[in-house]
Design an enzyme around this catalytic site. Structure first.
Site, PDB file in Angstrom:
ATOM      1  N   GLY A 249       0.766  -1.890   0.191  1.00 26.08           N
ATOM      2  CA  GLY A 249      -0.008  -0.363   0.007  1.00 26.08           C
ATOM      3  C   GLY A 249       1.125   1.029   0.117  1.00 26.08           C
ATOM      4  O   GLY A 249       2.065   1.425  -0.150  1.00 26.08           O
ATOM      5  N   ASN A 250       0.367   2.700   0.278  1.00 25.97           N
ATOM      6  CA  ASN A 250       1.447   3.704   0.507  1.00 25.97           C
ATOM      7  C   ASN A 250      -0.166   4.696   1.360  1.00 25.97           C
ATOM      8  O   ASN A 250      -0.657   4.090   1.903  1.00 25.97           O
ATOM      9  CB  ASN A 250       1.227   4.104  -0.860  1.00 25.97           C
ATOM     10  N   HIS A 251       0.976   5.305   1.908  1.00 24.79           N
ATOM     11  CA  HIS A 251       0.485   6.551   2.745  1.00 24.79           C
ATOM     12  C   HIS A 251      -0.469   7.621   2.065  1.00 24.79           C
ATOM     13  O   HIS A 251      -0.508   8.154   3.251  1.00 24.79           O
ATOM     14  CB  HIS A 251       1.597   7.208   3.316  1.00 24.79           C
ATOM     15  N   SER A 252      -1.247   7.470   1.475  1.00 21.90           N
ATOM     16  CA  SER A 252      -2.047   8.702   0.962  1.00 21.90           C
ATOM     17  C   SER A 252      -3.057   8.518   1.852  1.00 21.90           C
ATOM     18  O   SER A 252      -3.822   7.224   2.518  1.00 21.90           O
ATOM     19  CB  SER A 252      -2.621   7.986  -0.472  1.00 21.90           C
TER      20      SER A 252
ATOM     21  N   ALA B  48      -3.756   8.265  -4.930  1.00 22.48           N
ATOM     22  CA  ALA B  48      -2.443   7.068  -5.690  1.00 22.48           C
ATOM     23  C   ALA B  48      -2.022   5.853  -5.791  1.00 22.48           C
ATOM     24  O   ALA B  48      -2.617   5.071  -4.792  1.00 22.48           O
ATOM     25  CB  ALA B  48      -1.519   7.593  -3.910  1.00 22.48           C
TER      26      ALA B  48
END
Ligand code: CTP
Length: 404
Positions: free
Chosen positions: A213-216, A281
């Site tokens: 995943g990512n930090h968005s 994102a």
């Protein structure tokens, strides 16, 4: 849902009609809707309702002359400032006398001078006896004022102060508020428009318990959705896993997890939308094989083979008909050049450039610093602002480019 009037600056001009007593309740309703209220009165209106009542309810001083005669240190009551302060002005009750002076540019009192100085929308709610209301001269006044762009809130029929029955009663305060709300809503720049927004991160499964995943946080996209809804649009927000809540009547949230789910939802919504904004994102890669069971550790190193996800924005660019298409570019080097390349490659009308080199911009913060690049590759750079303010800047630019 908050009223469209919430936060608006409302200037009420009270003239000398019996219905002036109802203005106390009009002020209360505006305040209850979250508006800020100031009142100006004609000198004669003070015989019908006291300035003290209206200043108490509006929580602001009430003025009826250019200066206060009883106060030797009196200051000039600036009609120009009052007119510029207001988001809209409403003359209620509006007597035949004041309306005819408004139509001819007479400014022999503070209310009239304020009306002439006002640059905002002006509503007027006539109140007079039925024969005065029907007189051709009054009809001509109504017409003239409407030709200036003033908006008439029609009088109602019923028993009049004279005892006669007919049209001429000032519209009830609740009706006035309802009328103004509908009028403002009907004139919103994105009224009747469908806006599609992708937002948040995507999670790409490795096994039943792990993902890439990512930090968005999804905040920028959610603020865009709110800004669009507040401008009158019907919004579909395709939102990856986000902890933020979205609560707005005109925003339909479609929760998704992976890039593939996001793509499938976008394909279903894209054809009918007028504006599409891709702020999500989206993961560019996902694990090629997703394990059915939780992967057990071993002493050896572990390699996950990744494959490309569909570039959703690129798909939208390739399938664009009349949609206005907006993308985001988050860059760390050669920012402008990379963003321009993305705009061209993905067939966008506008790209929002974030630079991670700017403090306060990017994923986790409440603020953002963006540059907007249009299809002519012209750049507009903005200051660091809250994401809500950035969303408004983006829609101002979209509306400006769509009108051009
Ligand atoms: N985007 C998308 N689908 C993807 C990847 C990105 O819709 N699978 C959208 C994003 O929402 C954003 C824009 O494309 O609007 C970002 O462009 P992209 O070229 O993917 O930039 P990066 O993700 O930063 O990738 P890179 O710079 O590595 O090319």
């Amino acid at each position: 849902m908050p009223s469209i009037i919430s936060g608006k600056k409302v200037l009420i001009g009270v003239t000398a009609g019996i219905a002036a007593y109802k203005i106390a309740s009009l002020v209360r309703l505006f305040i209850k809707s979250g508006a800020e209220v100031k009142v100006v009165m004609t000198p004669a209106a003070k015989d019908f309702v006291t300035p003290l009542t209206l200043s108490t309810l509006s929580k602001n001083p009430v003025h009826s002359s250019f200066y206060n005669e009883e106060d030797e240190n009196a200051e000039w009551n600036n009609h120009v400032e009052l007119g510029l302060w207001a988001d809209f002005m409403i003359i209620a009750p509006a007597t035949a006398n004041t309306l005819s002076k408004m139509a001819t540019g007479n400014s022999d009192n503070l209310l009239l001078a304020t009306y002439l100085s006002a640059k905002c929308s002006v509503y007027f709610a006539p109140a007079m006896d039925l024969d005065m209301y029907k007189h051709p001269s009054t009809a001509a006044t109504f017409q003239k004022l409407q030709s200036f762009g003033d908006i008439m809130i029609p009088s109602e029929s019923g028993e009049l102060a004279s005892g006669l029955i007919g049209q001429g009663r000032m519209a009830e305060p609740a009706t006035i508020i309802d009328f103004i709300e509908k009028d403002i809503l009907g004139k919103l720049p994105l009224k009747g428009q469908k806006v599609l927004i992708t937002a948040g991160p995507t999670y790409e499964a490795i096994d039943p318990v792990r993902f890439i995943g990512n930090h968005s946080s999804g905040r920028m996209g959610i603020e865009l959705a709110k800004a669009a809804a507040n401008l009158g649009a019907e919004v579909s927000l395709v939102l990856g896993p986000s902890s933020l809540k979205v609560d707005h009547n005109s925003i339909r949230v479609i929760p998704v997890v992976s890039a593939e789910m996001m793509y499938n939802e976008v394909v279903g919504l894209y054809d009918t939308c007028d504006i599409a904004i891709s702020s999500a994102a989206v993961a560019d890669y996902r694990p090629k094989n997703v394990a059915n069971q939780k992967i057990k550790k071993s002493d050896k190193s572990f390699v996950i083979e990744l494959e490309r996800t569909t570039d959703i924005l690129k798909w939208m660019g390739a399938n664009k008909k009349n949609q206005f298409l907006v993308g985001f570019a988050l860059e760390t080097q050669n920012e402008e050049e990379n963003a321009k390349n993305k705009l061209v490659k993905k067939n966008l009308d506008l790209i929002v450039l974030n630079s991670l080199n700017d403090k306060g911009a990017g994923f986790k913060s409440q603020t953002n610093k963006v540059s907007l690049i249009n299809h002519k590759l012209e750049i507009k750079a903005f200051e660091l602002k809250t994401k809500a303010e950035v969303a408004i800047d983006i829609f101002n630019e979209i509306n400006h480019l769509r009108d051009a």
